[in-house]
Write a protein that holds these residues in place. Structure first.
Motif, PDB file in Angstrom:
ATOM      1  N   MET A 145     105.884 -39.890 -22.722  1.00 25.80           N
ATOM      2  CA  MET A 145     105.816 -41.000 -21.763  1.00 25.80           C
ATOM      3  C   MET A 145     104.374 -41.479 -21.522  1.00 25.80           C
ATOM      4  O   MET A 145     104.117 -42.163 -20.527  1.00 25.80           O
ATOM      5  N   LYS A 146     103.487 -41.149 -22.431  1.00 27.82           N
ATOM      6  CA  LYS A 146     102.088 -41.536 -22.290  1.00 27.82           C
ATOM      7  C   LYS A 146     101.974 -43.047 -22.066  1.00 27.82           C
ATOM      8  O   LYS A 146     102.597 -43.839 -22.758  1.00 27.82           O
ATOM      9  N   GLY A 147     101.202 -43.418 -21.071  1.00 27.00           N
ATOM     10  CA  GLY A 147     101.018 -44.833 -20.754  1.00 27.00           C
ATOM     11  C   GLY A 147     102.038 -45.343 -19.745  1.00 27.00           C
ATOM     12  O   GLY A 147     101.850 -46.409 -19.173  1.00 27.00           O
ATOM     13  N   VAL A 174     112.032 -28.771 -23.895  1.00 23.55           N
ATOM     14  CA  VAL A 174     111.695 -29.841 -22.940  1.00 23.55           C
ATOM     15  C   VAL A 174     110.717 -29.267 -21.913  1.00 23.55           C
ATOM     16  O   VAL A 174     111.107 -28.640 -20.938  1.00 23.55           O
ATOM     17  N   THR A 175     109.454 -29.462 -22.178  1.00 26.16           N
ATOM     18  CA  THR A 175     108.390 -28.962 -21.308  1.00 26.16           C
ATOM     19  C   THR A 175     107.690 -30.138 -20.638  1.00 26.16           C
ATOM     20  O   THR A 175     107.724 -31.265 -21.157  1.00 26.16           O
ATOM     21  N   PRO A 176     107.024 -29.884 -19.516  1.00 26.97           N
ATOM     22  CA  PRO A 176     106.269 -30.978 -18.880  1.00 26.97           C
ATOM     23  C   PRO A 176     105.262 -31.612 -19.840  1.00 26.97           C
ATOM     24  O   PRO A 176     105.095 -32.842 -19.846  1.00 26.97           O
ATOM     25  N   GLU A 177     104.613 -30.801 -20.662  1.00 29.31           N
ATOM     26  CA  GLU A 177     103.605 -31.319 -21.593  1.00 29.31           C
ATOM     27  C   GLU A 177     104.228 -32.266 -22.625  1.00 29.31           C
ATOM     28  O   GLU A 177     103.666 -33.322 -22.929  1.00 29.31           O
ATOM     29  N   ARG A 178     105.391 -31.887 -23.149  1.00 22.07           N
ATOM     30  CA  ARG A 178     106.032 -32.743 -24.167  1.00 22.07           C
ATOM     31  C   ARG A 178     106.546 -34.030 -23.552  1.00 22.07           C
ATOM     32  O   ARG A 178     106.465 -35.096 -24.155  1.00 22.07           O
ATOM     33  N   VAL A 179     107.096 -33.947 -22.349  1.00 21.47           N
ATOM     34  CA  VAL A 179     107.584 -35.162 -21.682  1.00 21.47           C
ATOM     35  C   VAL A 179     106.410 -36.079 -21.364  1.00 21.47           C
ATOM     36  O   VAL A 179     106.466 -37.293 -21.592  1.00 21.47           O
TER      37      VAL A 179
END
Length: 123
Positions: A49-51, A40-45
């Motif tokens: 949650m894109k958009g 669970v990394t900031p990039e994956r989150v």
């Protein structure tokens, strides 16, 4: 490596303040917490949650309770009193995050599954 969703590894609770949503992920056990910390990394989150999440994502570790606090900025359309969004407080972001797929060791992926007929439990 196999894949599981976070819902198979942890509980989640959500909260909000203004335009910030946070989701607490509480691991079921030590091995699940290790997987959460790795996956669970900031990039994956942010990608998941894109958009929806327009700002930065931060992930804070809380090892004493085997938890992560995921903070998502600019995630609520301006905040509960300003937005026209159906989910004003971001409760759905909690459930959305639990759908994130992560890689887990094959041995851990089989935990909790019913044994298959004719297959020894250790193989």
């Amino acid at each position: 490596m196999a894949r599981k969703r976070l819902v198979d590894l942890c509980y989640a609770r959500s909260g909000d303040k203004g335009d910030i949503s946070n989701v607490g992920l509480l691991a079921f056990d030590d091995s699940a917490y290790a997987i959460l910390r790795r996956e669970v990394t900031p990039e994956r989150v942010k990608a998941l949650m894109k958009g929806v999440v327009q700002g930065e994502v931060e992930v804070y570790e809380l090892p004493n309770i085997r938890a992560l606090n995921v903070v998502m900025r600019r995630a609520l359309g301006g905040g509960a009193t300003r937005t026209l969004r159906f989910d004003q407080t971001g409760k759905s972001l909690c459930n959305a995050l639990l759908r994130l797929e992560v890689e887990v060791p094959d041995v851990e992926a089989r935990e909790g599954e019913a044994p298959q007929a004719g297959v020894p439990e250790d193989g």
